[in-house]
Scaffold this motif. Structure first.
Motif, PDB file in Angstrom:
ATOM      1  N   ILE A   1      12.738  35.777  -0.008  1.00 51.01           N
ATOM      2  CA  ILE A   1      12.816  36.930  -0.904  1.00 51.01           C
ATOM      3  C   ILE A   1      12.261  38.164  -0.203  1.00 51.01           C
ATOM      4  O   ILE A   1      12.872  39.247  -0.221  1.00 51.01           O
ATOM      5  N   ALA A   2      11.092  38.011   0.424  1.00 45.16           N
ATOM      6  CA  ALA A   2      10.477  39.147   1.110  1.00 45.16           C
ATOM      7  C   ALA A   2      11.353  39.640   2.248  1.00 45.16           C
ATOM      8  O   ALA A   2      11.490  40.858   2.470  1.00 45.16           O
ATOM      9  N   VAL A   3      11.964  38.731   2.983  1.00 47.41           N
ATOM     10  CA  VAL A   3      12.858  39.136   4.076  1.00 47.41           C
ATOM     11  C   VAL A   3      14.089  39.860   3.529  1.00 47.41           C
ATOM     12  O   VAL A   3      14.532  40.874   4.086  1.00 47.41           O
ATOM     13  N   ALA A   4      14.638  39.364   2.417  1.00 46.93           N
ATOM     14  CA  ALA A   4      15.804  40.023   1.820  1.00 46.93           C
ATOM     15  C   ALA A   4      15.474  41.451   1.417  1.00 46.93           C
ATOM     16  O   ALA A   4      16.272  42.377   1.624  1.00 46.93           O
ATOM     17  N   VAL A   5      14.301  41.647   0.832  1.00 51.90           N
ATOM     18  CA  VAL A   5      13.881  43.001   0.444  1.00 51.90           C
ATOM     19  C   VAL A   5      13.731  43.873   1.680  1.00 51.90           C
ATOM     20  O   VAL A   5      14.165  45.044   1.714  1.00 51.90           O
ATOM     21  N   ALA A   6      13.115  43.334   2.738  1.00 57.59           N
ATOM     22  CA  ALA A   6      12.907  44.111   3.955  1.00 57.59           C
ATOM     23  C   ALA A   6      14.243  44.522   4.581  1.00 57.59           C
ATOM     24  O   ALA A   6      14.410  45.672   5.008  1.00 57.59           O
ATOM     25  N   LEU A   7      15.179  43.595   4.634  1.00 59.59           N
ATOM     26  CA  LEU A   7      16.483  43.934   5.218  1.00 59.59           C
ATOM     27  C   LEU A   7      17.160  45.056   4.436  1.00 59.59           C
ATOM     28  O   LEU A   7      17.783  45.959   5.024  1.00 59.59           O
ATOM     29  N   HIS A   8      17.033  45.020   3.118  1.00 61.57           N
ATOM     30  CA  HIS A   8      17.621  46.087   2.305  1.00 61.57           C
ATOM     31  C   HIS A   8      16.920  47.417   2.563  1.00 61.57           C
ATOM     32  O   HIS A   8      17.578  48.452   2.745  1.00 61.57           O
ATOM     33  N   ARG A   9      15.606  47.416   2.589  1.00 59.97           N
ATOM     34  CA  ARG A   9      14.863  48.675   2.761  1.00 59.97           C
ATOM     35  C   ARG A   9      15.108  49.270   4.142  1.00 59.97           C
ATOM     36  O   ARG A   9      15.119  50.494   4.313  1.00 59.97           O
ATOM     37  N   ILE A  10      15.283  48.419   5.126  1.00 62.04           N
ATOM     38  CA  ILE A  10      15.438  48.914   6.493  1.00 62.04           C
ATOM     39  C   ILE A  10      16.868  49.372   6.753  1.00 62.04           C
ATOM     40  O   ILE A  10      17.106  50.445   7.318  1.00 62.04           O
ATOM     41  N   THR A  11      17.837  48.563   6.325  1.00 59.13           N
ATOM     42  CA  THR A  11      19.237  48.873   6.652  1.00 59.13           C
ATOM     43  C   THR A  11      19.933  49.712   5.588  1.00 59.13           C
ATOM     44  O   THR A  11      20.963  50.346   5.875  1.00 59.13           O
ATOM     45  N   GLY A  12      19.405  49.679   4.365  1.00 58.65           N
ATOM     46  CA  GLY A  12      20.054  50.392   3.277  1.00 58.65           C
ATOM     47  C   GLY A  12      21.207  49.634   2.669  1.00 58.65           C
ATOM     48  O   GLY A  12      21.789  50.078   1.668  1.00 58.65           O
ATOM     49  N   GLY A  13      21.569  48.495   3.222  1.00 53.88           N
ATOM     50  CA  GLY A  13      22.672  47.700   2.690  1.00 53.88           C
ATOM     51  C   GLY A  13      22.167  46.486   1.927  1.00 53.88           C
ATOM     52  O   GLY A  13      20.999  46.107   2.024  1.00 53.88           O
TER      53      GLY A  13
END
Length: 739
Positions: free
Chosen positions: A578-590
């Motif tokens: 879950i934390a990784v999914a949030v990070a990927l969204h915040r970093i990439t915007g996708g």
């Protein structure tokens, strides 16, 4: 022996061996060990029998729960009892299995009717109750046994045979009650009769409350009247007060469900939820708290605290009597009344003078008095705590948030800040003091900025907790100095200390330079998915999310840290993902990478203790916004679970608001709040949806949450329920004002 029977062990052992015990289950899996325990219980070795009895309580009657093997053991226990071998022990096991059981469903399949009228397999609980009912002839014969202990155990066990056994048991128990002379057996008989036939046995209970009855029977009659739903009368009130303290009268009873009579009577009445029954409890406790008997006061203090956890009106009503009990105890606080006053919060203000006077003394009693004063009069407590901070550990814990940081933190006071600054200079490595100091200073924020020099000096010895405090208290004028100290610590020391300093530096200044390589180092150590040991992946992902697009270099490592899709994951691994999914969204915007990860978590509801992981996944979905619309179907499936309703509703509101029936969701949120499941989150969600649009029915239900007497919050760390519920009440009232 019963009936002079001789016990032939050979057929007993043969019949034991004939059953497929290894295919039956108990609390620890296969029941293959049960025959050995039953043999030992029936054997001549007392030590082995005692050990076997303990094993049976742990396996076939584990903490009151029953299993498949429990029902199969009942006939063998009955044969042991009938042979006069450890009869009381065997009867108590049989009764415990009946108590853990449930009335059989007429439509369910049983051993005698494998198909059942509805084709439904009988539950283990029903099978156990059925097995004990089959032994009623033994139990009812045993209530006439010459040994008082056997009669008492049999009377108790028969009382748990439920509706299936009542027709046979009630007449026999009544016949025995008419001639029984022993007070304890009479008490057990009456309790069982009320359990099996409350309406028919209520007159007998009411007739036994007078002073002509033995104390044990009298107490059983009072409890039975409460259990049977009879009105609480002056006679019942006086009987309880005359019998105090009650615990010794119940000490030799087998009815352990009523082992603390004053507590049990009071809870039964409070749960009726009527003004008359509440006042009956308060009047009873008021009188008991003012008793001259220290044991009676001790019982009453414990019950008073329970009443305060159940009833919102209890603290104000019981405060004067608790103060009287504390005064009667003197400095040693023998009944615990002094500490109990701290549970009343502001409603215990009438005790502030007493608490302050006791807090000025020495030793643990003074510390406990000051601990109570922290919640009763925090302003006054602050100055007293400042005088002797090092010798008041309990009060200091309460002042900095209590157990689990669940209580309010004491407000800022200059003299207490001075004491904390002095304490910073003397703190030794280890222990909880640095964390308590951090909690206190963090709650004060910039008001505690004068502590920056002491925090900087203590930072090398306590780097993990104090970095957080430094960020919280640092004023703009000292930001450069604090940032330099934190930056220096990012380059030396253990990895977790460098990481804490780098996160604090980023939070304080936005400088992510030192943090990025530390995050890369952490994530590299967990490449390929790891299992979330020590929360390393989760913490790294959360820190990367806080950096945002500037952490783009970490994306490959974050992807590598994900657990394999489709594989079995435990809760910590899911939390990592879950934390990784949030990070990927915040970093990439996708959201393309994040949605499948969250879908995999949200769709897995079969694991143990999954609630908070699912809540976190729903919150993460909400953060993705409309791009997470593919998650709407699985989020809708979570709406009907009261524990998950608020998180699922807010997530749907964020990702697919047009698919929500707000009226229906408002009802589900109120259901969750009323059940005490995530009530804060439920009320907050209602405010997000807009309380001005609530229907008249929903507004009435919300008002009831704020104004009813029964607590909405019913569980929590010791001493926190009342405060937490009052916070909820204030929040509900704020929501109503918004409506």
């Amino acid at each position: 022996m019963i009936g002079g029977m001789d016990f032939d062990r050979a057929p007993f052992h043969a019949e034991l061996d004939a059953l497929p015990w290894a295919s039956y289950t108990h609390a620890y899996g296969s029941a293959e060990d049960v025959p050995g325990a039953l043999r030992a219980l029936a054997g001549d070795d007392d030590a082995a029998a005692h050990e076997a009895q303990s094993e049976l309580y742990g396996s076939i009657l584990h903490q009151g729960s029953v299993y498949e093997a429990s029902a199969h053991a009942v006939p063998f226990l009955a044969r042991i009892a009938a042979a006069g071998i450890r009869t009381v022990d065997a009867l108590l096991l049989i009764g415990g299995i009946a108590e853990g059981g449930a009335d059989p469903d007429p439509g369910a399949a049983s051993g005698s009717d494998p198909a059942g009228t509805a084709g439904v397999r009988e539950s283990d609980e029903a099978a156990c109750r059925r097995a004990v009912v089959a032994q009623l002839p033994l139990l009812l014969a045993s209530v006439r046994h010459e040994d008082r202990a056997v009669r008492q155990a049999a009377a108790w066990a028969a009382g748990w045979t439920g509706t299936a056994g009542a027709g046979l048991a009630v007449p026999a128990l009544r016949d025995r009650a008419a001639v029984e002379a022993d007070p304890l057996v009479r008490a057990e008989l009456l309790t069982s009769l009320v359990e099996l036939d409350p309406e028919g046995s209520a007159p007998a209970a009411a007739g036994a409350i007078g002073p002509d009855s033995p104390p044990e029977l009298r107490l059983a009659a009072v409890t039975a009247c409460a259990d049977a739903g009879l009105p609480w009368t002056r006679g019942l009130h006086e009987a309880v007060l005359e019998l105090l303290p009650l615990d010794p009268l119940a000490a030799d009873r087998y009815d352990h469900s009523r082992g603390e009579p004053l507590h049990d009577i009071s809870v039964t009445l409070l749960e009726r939820d009527t003004e008359a029954d509440r006042e009956a409890v308060f009047a009873l406790l008021d009188a008991a708290l003012r008793s001259d008997d220290p044991e009676a006061r001790t019982e009453a203090v414990w019950v008073a605290m329970t009443a305060c956890e159940l009833s919102r009106s209890a603290p104000a009503r019981l405060a004067p009597a608790l103060l009287a009990a504390a005064e009667a105890d003197g400095p040693d606080d023998g009944s615990g009344a002094l500490s109990a006053l701290g549970r009343l919060g502001a409603r215990g203000a009438l005790a502030a003078d007493l608490l302050a006077a006791r807090a000025a003394g020495d030793g643990d009693p003074a510390d406990r008095a000051l601990e109570a004063l922290v919640t009763v009069d925090p302003v006054r407590a602050a100055s007293l705590l400042a005088r002797d901070l090092e010798r008041r550990p309990r009060a200091f814990q309460a002042a900095s948030g209590g157990p689990g940081d669940a209580l309010p933190v004491i407000p800022y006071a200059p003299e207490l800040l001075g004491a904390v600054r002095r304490r910073l200079a003397t703190m030794r490595p280890g222990g909880t003091i640095p964390f308590r100091v951090t909690a206190l200073l963090t709650s004060w924020g910039r008001e505690a900025s004068e502590a920056v020099p002491e925090l900087l000096a203590a930072l090398p010895s306590h780097p993990l907790p104090l970095t957080k405090a430094l960020v919280a208290v640092c004023p703009p004028g000292r930001r450069t100095e604090v940032a330099d100290a934190l930056r220096e610590r990012t380059a030396t020391g253990p990895a977790d200390e460098r990481f804490a300093a780098a996160r604090a530096l980023h939070e304080l200044t936005g400088d992510h330079g030192p943090l990025l390589p530390l995050l890369a180092e952490r994530l590299a150590g967990s490449a390929g998915g790891g299992g979330g040991s020590d929360q390393l992946i989760r913490e790294a992902a959360e820190a990367a999310a806080a950096i945002g697009p500037a952490a783009a270099s970490l994306v490959p490592a974050l992807r590598a840290a994900l657990n394999s899709p489709g594989g079995e994951r435990n809760n910590p691994q899911m939390d990592d993902d879950i934390a990784v999914a949030v990070a990927l969204h915040r970093i990439t915007g996708g959201v393309a990478e994040s949605v499948p990860v969250l879908a995999g978590v949200l769709g897995d509801r079969d694991g143990l203790w999954r609630r908070w992981t699912l809540v976190r996944a729903a919150e993460a979905a909400a953060g993705l916004g409309p791009g997470a619309r593919p998650l709407a179907p699985v989020l809708r499936t979570l709406l009907t679970d009261p524990r998950l309703t608020p998180a699922a509703a807010l997530a749907l509101h964020a990702v697919a608001p047009e698919e929500l029936d707000t009226g229906h969701v408002a009802g589900l949120l109120l259901d969750a709040a009323e059940a005490g499941e995530a009530p804060f989150a439920a009320v907050d969600a209602l405010m997000v949806f807009g309380t001005d649009g609530l229907s008249a029915e929903h507004r009435a239900r919300l008002t009831e949450l704020a104004e009813r007497d029964g607590r909405v919050v019913r569980t929590g760390l010791d001493g926190t329920v009342e405060i937490t519920d009052e916070r909820l009440r204030a929040r509900v009232r704020a929501a109503l004002r918004g409506a």
